[in-house]
Design a protein around this motif. Structure first.
Motif, PDB file in Angstrom:
ATOM      1  N   GLY A  21      39.352  77.827  76.611  1.00 27.93           N
ATOM      2  CA  GLY A  21      38.295  77.408  75.712  1.00 27.93           C
ATOM      3  C   GLY A  21      37.770  78.516  74.835  1.00 27.93           C
ATOM      4  N   GLY A  22      38.481  79.613  74.744  1.00 30.07           N
ATOM      5  CA  GLY A  22      38.019  80.723  73.915  1.00 30.07           C
ATOM      6  C   GLY A  22      38.243  80.437  72.456  1.00 30.07           C
ATOM      7  N   GLN A  23      37.769  81.349  71.639  1.00 31.15           N
ATOM      8  CA  GLN A  23      37.951  81.205  70.212  1.00 31.15           C
ATOM      9  C   GLN A  23      39.424  81.384  69.885  1.00 31.15           C
ATOM     10  N   THR A  24      39.874  80.710  68.849  1.00 30.35           N
ATOM     11  CA  THR A  24      41.289  80.729  68.498  1.00 30.35           C
ATOM     12  C   THR A  24      41.569  81.632  67.312  1.00 30.35           C
ATOM     13  N   GLY A  25      40.899  82.753  67.219  1.00 30.69           N
ATOM     14  CA  GLY A  25      41.141  83.691  66.151  1.00 30.69           C
ATOM     15  C   GLY A  25      40.200  83.517  64.980  1.00 30.69           C
ATOM     16  N   GLU A  26      39.506  82.390  64.870  1.00 26.01           N
ATOM     17  CA  GLU A  26      38.555  82.172  63.798  1.00 26.01           C
ATOM     18  C   GLU A  26      37.226  82.786  64.192  1.00 26.01           C
ATOM     19  N   ASN A  27      36.557  83.412  63.243  1.00 19.10           N
ATOM     20  CA  ASN A  27      35.215  83.926  63.511  1.00 19.10           C
ATOM     21  C   ASN A  27      34.231  82.789  63.364  1.00 19.10           C
ATOM     22  N   ARG A  28      33.350  82.649  64.315  1.00 19.81           N
ATOM     23  CA  ARG A  28      32.339  81.612  64.258  1.00 19.81           C
ATOM     24  C   ARG A  28      31.102  82.213  63.628  1.00 19.81           C
ATOM     25  N   GLU A  29      30.720  81.727  62.458  1.00 24.81           N
ATOM     26  CA  GLU A  29      29.567  82.281  61.763  1.00 24.81           C
ATOM     27  C   GLU A  29      28.294  81.571  62.169  1.00 24.81           C
ATOM     28  N   VAL A  30      28.381  80.302  62.498  1.00 22.58           N
ATOM     29  CA  VAL A  30      27.204  79.533  62.851  1.00 22.58           C
ATOM     30  C   VAL A  30      27.206  79.337  64.367  1.00 22.58           C
ATOM     31  N   THR A  31      26.078  79.640  65.008  1.00 22.28           N
ATOM     32  CA  THR A  31      25.968  79.441  66.442  1.00 22.28           C
ATOM     33  C   THR A  31      25.622  77.994  66.702  1.00 22.28           C
ATOM     34  N   ASP A  32      26.487  77.309  67.402  1.00 22.51           N
ATOM     35  CA  ASP A  32      26.279  75.917  67.760  1.00 22.51           C
ATOM     36  C   ASP A  32      25.225  75.855  68.853  1.00 22.51           C
ATOM     37  N   SER A  33      24.272  74.913  68.744  1.00 22.66           N
ATOM     38  CA  SER A  33      23.210  74.818  69.753  1.00 22.66           C
ATOM     39  C   SER A  33      23.775  74.490  71.124  1.00 22.66           C
ATOM     40  N   ALA A  34      24.954  73.838  71.181  1.00 23.81           N
ATOM     41  CA  ALA A  34      25.591  73.527  72.465  1.00 23.81           C
ATOM     42  C   ALA A  34      26.046  74.793  73.181  1.00 23.81           C
ATOM     43  N   ASP A  35      26.257  75.892  72.418  1.00 26.38           N
ATOM     44  CA  ASP A  35      26.683  77.153  73.012  1.00 26.38           C
ATOM     45  C   ASP A  35      25.570  77.843  73.779  1.00 26.38           C
ATOM     46  N   THR A  36      24.324  77.449  73.569  1.00 23.29           N
ATOM     47  CA  THR A  36      23.201  78.134  74.207  1.00 23.29           C
ATOM     48  C   THR A  36      22.561  77.322  75.322  1.00 23.29           C
ATOM     49  N   VAL A  37      23.017  76.100  75.544  1.00 19.51           N
ATOM     50  CA  VAL A  37      22.440  75.238  76.578  1.00 19.51           C
ATOM     51  C   VAL A  37      22.926  75.685  77.949  1.00 19.51           C
ATOM     52  N   LYS A  38      21.983  75.914  78.868  1.00 25.49           N
ATOM     53  CA  LYS A  38      22.356  76.259  80.239  1.00 25.49           C
ATOM     54  C   LYS A  38      22.708  74.971  80.970  1.00 25.49           C
ATOM     55  N   GLN A  39      23.826  75.023  81.716  1.00 27.61           N
ATOM     56  CA  GLN A  39      24.303  73.858  82.442  1.00 27.61           C
ATOM     57  C   GLN A  39      24.662  74.239  83.876  1.00 27.61           C
ATOM     58  N   VAL A  40      24.550  73.271  84.764  1.00 28.36           N
ATOM     59  CA  VAL A  40      25.003  73.435  86.143  1.00 28.36           C
ATOM     60  C   VAL A  40      25.921  72.257  86.442  1.00 28.36           C
ATOM     61  N   MET A  41      27.111  72.566  86.963  1.00 34.37           N
ATOM     62  CA  MET A  41      28.057  71.522  87.342  1.00 34.37           C
ATOM     63  C   MET A  41      28.369  71.685  88.824  1.00 34.37           C
ATOM     64  N   THR A  42      28.333  70.577  89.543  1.00 28.55           N
ATOM     65  CA  THR A  42      28.677  70.563  90.960  1.00 28.55           C
ATOM     66  C   THR A  42      29.879  69.653  91.150  1.00 28.55           C
ATOM     67  N   CYS A  43      30.896  70.167  91.840  1.00 26.99           N
ATOM     68  CA  CYS A  43      32.106  69.398  92.127  1.00 26.99           C
ATOM     69  C   CYS A  43      32.310  69.379  93.637  1.00 26.99           C
ATOM     70  N   THR A  44      32.560  68.199  94.181  1.00 28.51           N
ATOM     71  CA  THR A  44      32.730  68.071  95.627  1.00 28.51           C
ATOM     72  C   THR A  44      33.964  67.244  95.961  1.00 28.51           C
ATOM     73  N   SER A  45      34.500  67.509  97.138  1.00 31.48           N
ATOM     74  CA  SER A  45      35.581  66.715  97.718  1.00 31.48           C
ATOM     75  C   SER A  45      35.502  66.922  99.218  1.00 31.48           C
ATOM     76  N   GLU A  46      36.396  66.281  99.941  1.00 30.85           N
ATOM     77  CA  GLU A  46      36.427  66.480 101.392  1.00 30.85           C
ATOM     78  C   GLU A  46      36.764  67.923 101.737  1.00 30.85           C
ATOM     79  N   ALA A  47      37.477  68.601 100.856  1.00 33.23           N
ATOM     80  CA  ALA A  47      37.909  69.975 101.117  1.00 33.23           C
ATOM     81  C   ALA A  47      36.790  70.988 100.949  1.00 33.23           C
ATOM     82  N   GLY A  48      35.776  70.674 100.157  1.00 30.66           N
ATOM     83  CA  GLY A  48      34.698  71.624  99.933  1.00 30.66           C
ATOM     84  C   GLY A  48      33.949  71.319  98.657  1.00 30.66           C
ATOM     85  N   SER A  49      33.258  72.345  98.151  1.00 35.78           N
ATOM     86  CA  SER A  49      32.459  72.130  96.948  1.00 35.78           C
ATOM     87  C   SER A  49      32.453  73.377  96.071  1.00 35.78           C
ATOM     88  N   TYR A  50      32.160  73.143  94.803  1.00 34.16           N
ATOM     89  CA  TYR A  50      31.982  74.201  93.820  1.00 34.16           C
ATOM     90  C   TYR A  50      30.662  73.954  93.110  1.00 34.16           C
TER      91      TYR A  50
END
Length: 164
Positions: A21-50
């Motif tokens: 998901g990194g930049q593909t060589g293009e310089n990003r001049e405008v900071t997208d507001s989605a880039d600054t949103v803090k998020q928490v993701m939880t993933c679970t299964s019988e094997a464990g969790s992240y």
């Protein structure tokens, strides 16, 4: 026995997150507001969790917890819990202790072994994480661990993920 411990721990603690998901060589001049949103993701299964903390799509920290039975580790149920915990901590320290930004621990809980690996992606060396099997290489031009790609990868492996 030590060889089987290492094999099991490597399988149990093998990372599922992917650099992507990194930049593909293009310089990003405008900071997208989605880039600054803090998020928490939880993933679970019988094997464990992240649990992942992210700034926009960029994962900054992850905590993986796995619960393994004594039998899965080739141990008898009546084995001394303190010695088992000490051995697990030693093996984890030998495997991941030298990696900057990685904290690994193990404990005996409810007749099972609970192992936890925490990774701070802001201080960890991504190549060292890949070499240790805690991170899978993704696109070559990627500069960070992508929350979106990680979610897709974990869901394809049977994990249920929730962002919130």
């Amino acid at each position: 026995m030590k060889r089987s411990w290492m094999a099991v721990l490597c399988l149990v603690l093998a990372g599922c997150v992917r650099v992507g998901g990194g930049q593909t060589g293009e310089n990003r001049e405008v900071t997208d507001s989605a880039d600054t949103v803090k998020q928490v993701m939880t993933c679970t299964s019988e094997a464990g969790s992240y649990e992942f903390n992210a700034q926009g799509d960029q994962v900054t920290k992850s905590v993986q917890t796995e619960s393994v039975s004594f039998e899965e580790l080739g141990l008898e149920q009546g084995a001394d819990a303190a010695k088992i915990e000490e051995a697990i901590t030693r093996v984890l320290a030998e495997s991941y202790g030298s990696l900057e930004g990685v904290d690994a621990s193990g404990a005996v809980k409810d007749g099972r072994v609970e192992m936890t690996v925490s990774i701070d992606y802001e201080t960890a060396d991504h190549q060292a994480l890949i070499d240790a099997g805690l991170l899978e290489p993704g696109e070559l031009d990627s500069q960070y661990v992508s929350l979106e790609r990680t979610q897709s990868e974990l869901q394809s492996q049977g994990f249920a993920c929730r962002v919130g």
